[in-house]
Enzyme design. Structure first.
Site, PDB file in Angstrom:
ATOM      1  CG  ASN A 321      -1.873   1.192   1.224  1.00 23.85           C
ATOM      2  OD1 ASN A 321      -1.464   2.342   1.384  1.00 23.85           O
ATOM      3  ND2 ASN A 321      -3.151   0.910   1.068  1.00 23.85           N
ATOM      4  CB  SER A 344      -6.288   1.724  -3.334  1.00 24.46           C
ATOM      5  OG  SER A 344      -6.675   3.036  -2.990  1.00 24.46           O
ATOM      6  CD  GLU A 345      -5.587   3.887   2.011  1.00 21.89           C
ATOM      7  OE1 GLU A 345      -5.144   4.889   2.598  1.00 21.89           O
ATOM      8  OE2 GLU A 345      -4.908   3.212   1.204  1.00 21.89           O
ATOM      9  CG  ASN A 346     -10.339   3.549  -2.769  1.00 18.93           C
ATOM     10  OD1 ASN A 346      -9.170   3.162  -2.823  1.00 18.93           O
ATOM     11  ND2 ASN A 346     -10.980   3.945  -3.847  1.00 18.93           N
TER      12      ASN A 346
END
Length: 521
Positions: A321, A344-346
């Site tokens: 990440n 990606s954290e979304n």
């Protein structure tokens, strides 16, 4: 065996069904298989008017608002809330939208009393109301927010997480509301802490809403919902965590239009459905590359120096990440002979480069709200799933920027006291797992020429003893949580004494000290 015997006899089942007040089971006929018919307790109600779908949301209700930035937000339902003039809302949302779009519209009409979110960003309206004492603002780490919502939907009242240990989240005292004269009125409370297997965890309580307003892509007439690309984000867990869930979609299709295994949210979680009248789908940060443009630059400056050194941290097959800025730019230097899976954290695994203009898609953004592409083999998932990967230590590398790093690896990168607070976003979660290697890329000194590598951080912490390596334009340090810093690489032309003068704490020098490495393409 009793169940098998029952299933083998259509007539016996029919007799049982005749005496039952529940499911009705029809006897088998010669021309068809055994048929099951039910009278469901729950059935989604379909609306044609968005105002009708939300008009019973009362004053002072708690509303879960789906979306990430302005991607995947329920535009039509927000517009309907404006028309109802409901007041005193507590809104739970990852971000607060823009001044003139999304949640910003409800802020402008002063319908929101309290916001629980992870990131404020550039919303000046939110900041002004907060500082004037008109708005309560509870900042929560993004992964913790997603898990609190997921727990609320799963009937779990509270849970322990390592995210935020040693920070303001755990210690309490973060400003939630000010008086109009600028004095603090409400501050966050400290969290209960317990130790499990030698690591510290804090107790977080679940979040449930009175209503959830969610944006889907398609729904069928049963109420099953699917989402498109990265617009899944917080929408999925929020569907499950409210007493009444209202979903707006772009298209309503016939039952069977998508296979059961492709359904993201089953109908049991959906109470009301409406086809959105229109969608602007505004893009917060348009990022494009030119057709045929190369991936990287040969420009020789301090920033590029850090980027080219950071790119050496990648390994073939790694899951990583990357924060916005230098870390993300380092991905431009990944060798074509190497595969690195960028998360990606979304809710994306398999990030690709920025799109060319013809590829731009409002439903496909990264955690920095920039338009992106994905590579073959990529996958999309919800925000709670994304942070399960992160907190669970399934990533090999987290690379992010820093404002300060202490000699024992404390990191501060989300808040400068006395200046605008944007929120911690997902940073606290990204450094919370001891299984994931944390690399910080930053300039060696601040604009005021003060050391950013210090004995003890003076800014609020993002994580405690979490950093494994520091890369600056002058040097590379390894960080040990007990032994401290070791200088392992030095930029050509500089001496150890130069580094000592620009570093705010003591460090040891590796006996194998090398010139600072740079990737070559």
């Amino acid at each position: 065996m009793a169940a098998l015997r029952l299933l083998s006899s259509g007539l016996r089942l029919g007799a049982i069904a005749g005496r039952s007040g529940g499911a009705r089971i029809v006897p088998a006929r010669k021309d068809c298989a055994l048929c099951f018919s039910t009278s469901p307790r729950h059935q989604a109600k379909f609306y044609t008017d968005a105002v009708e779908a939300v008009k019973d949301i009362p004053h002072d209700a708690t509303v879960l608002m789906g979306g990430f930035g302005i991607c995947g937000i329920p535009e039509n339902l927000i517009g309907a809330l404006l028309k109802t003039h409901v007041k005193g809302l507590t809104v739970v949302s990852n971000t607060v939208g823009l001044d003139d779009f999304g949640l910003g519209l409800l802020l402008a009409s002063k319908q929101i009393r309290r916001i629980i979110c992870s990131y404020v960003g550039e919303n000046a309206l939110c900041e002004n109301q907060y500082l004037a004492g008109e708005l309560e603002l509870e900042l929560t780490p993004q992964g913790t927010l997603a898990e609190r919502i997921r727990a609320g939907g799963a009937g779990v009242p509270a849970f322990y997480t390592s995210t935020g240990y040693g920070t303001l989240v755990q210690e309490g005292g973060a400003p939630i509301r000010y008086y109009d004269d600028g004095h603090l009125a409400v501050i966050s409370k400290p969290r209960e802490v317990r130790e499990f297997h030698g690591h510290h965890y804090l107790l977080e309580e679940a979040i449930k809403g009175d209503f959830a307003l969610v944006k889907g892509w398609k729904a069928d007439h049963s109420g099953n919902v699917i989402f498109r690309k990265s617009a899944r984000n917080f929408n999925v867990p929020m569907c499950k965590a409210a007493e009444t869930t209202v979903v707006e979609v772009e298209e309503i299709v016939e039952i069977g239009s998508f296979p059961p295994e492709d359904i993201h949210v089953p109908s049991i979680y959906v109470d009301r459905l409406i086809k959105g009248e229109k969608y602007e789908k505004r893009i917060e940060r348009l990022a494009v590359r030119q057709e045929g443009a190369g991936k990287h630059t040969s420009e020789d400056n301090l920033r590029t120096r850090i980027i080219k050194r950071a790119a050496l941290e990648f390994e073939d097959g790694m899951y990583a990440n990357l924060g916005i800025g230098i870390p993300l730019l380092a991905s431009n230097f990944i060798s074509p002979n190497m595969t690195v899976h960028l998360q990606s954290e979304n809710g994306i695994l398999g990030l690709g480069p920025f799109p060319v203009q013809s590829e731009v898609d409002a439903d496909l953004i990264n955690a920095g709200k920039q338009t992106v592409t994905v590579l073959p083999g990529a996958s999309f998932f919800s925000s709670d799933e994304s942070f399960a990967m992160i907190r669970g230590g399934h990533l090999g590398l987290t690379m992010l920027g820093g404002m300060q790093v202490s000699k024992y690896g404390d990191l501060a990168n989300w808040m400068i006291p006395g200046k605008k607070v944007k929120g911690m976003g997902g940073a606290m979660d990204l450094v919370s797992s001891p299984k994931t290697r944390v690399v910080v890329t930053m300039e060696h000194c601040s604009k005021a020429n003060e050391p950013k590598i210090v004995d003890k951080c003076t800014m609020p912490l993002t994580g405690k003893r979490c950093v494994n390596r520091i890369i600056t334009e002058r040097a590379v340090f390894n960080v040990h949580p007990k032994r401290g810093l070791t200088l392992i690489e030095l930029w050509e032309g500089l001496t150890v004494d130069d580094i000592k003068k620009s570093t705010g704490c003591a460090f040891t020098v590796s006996p194998d000290l090398k010139p600072m490495q740079q990737i070559t393409m």
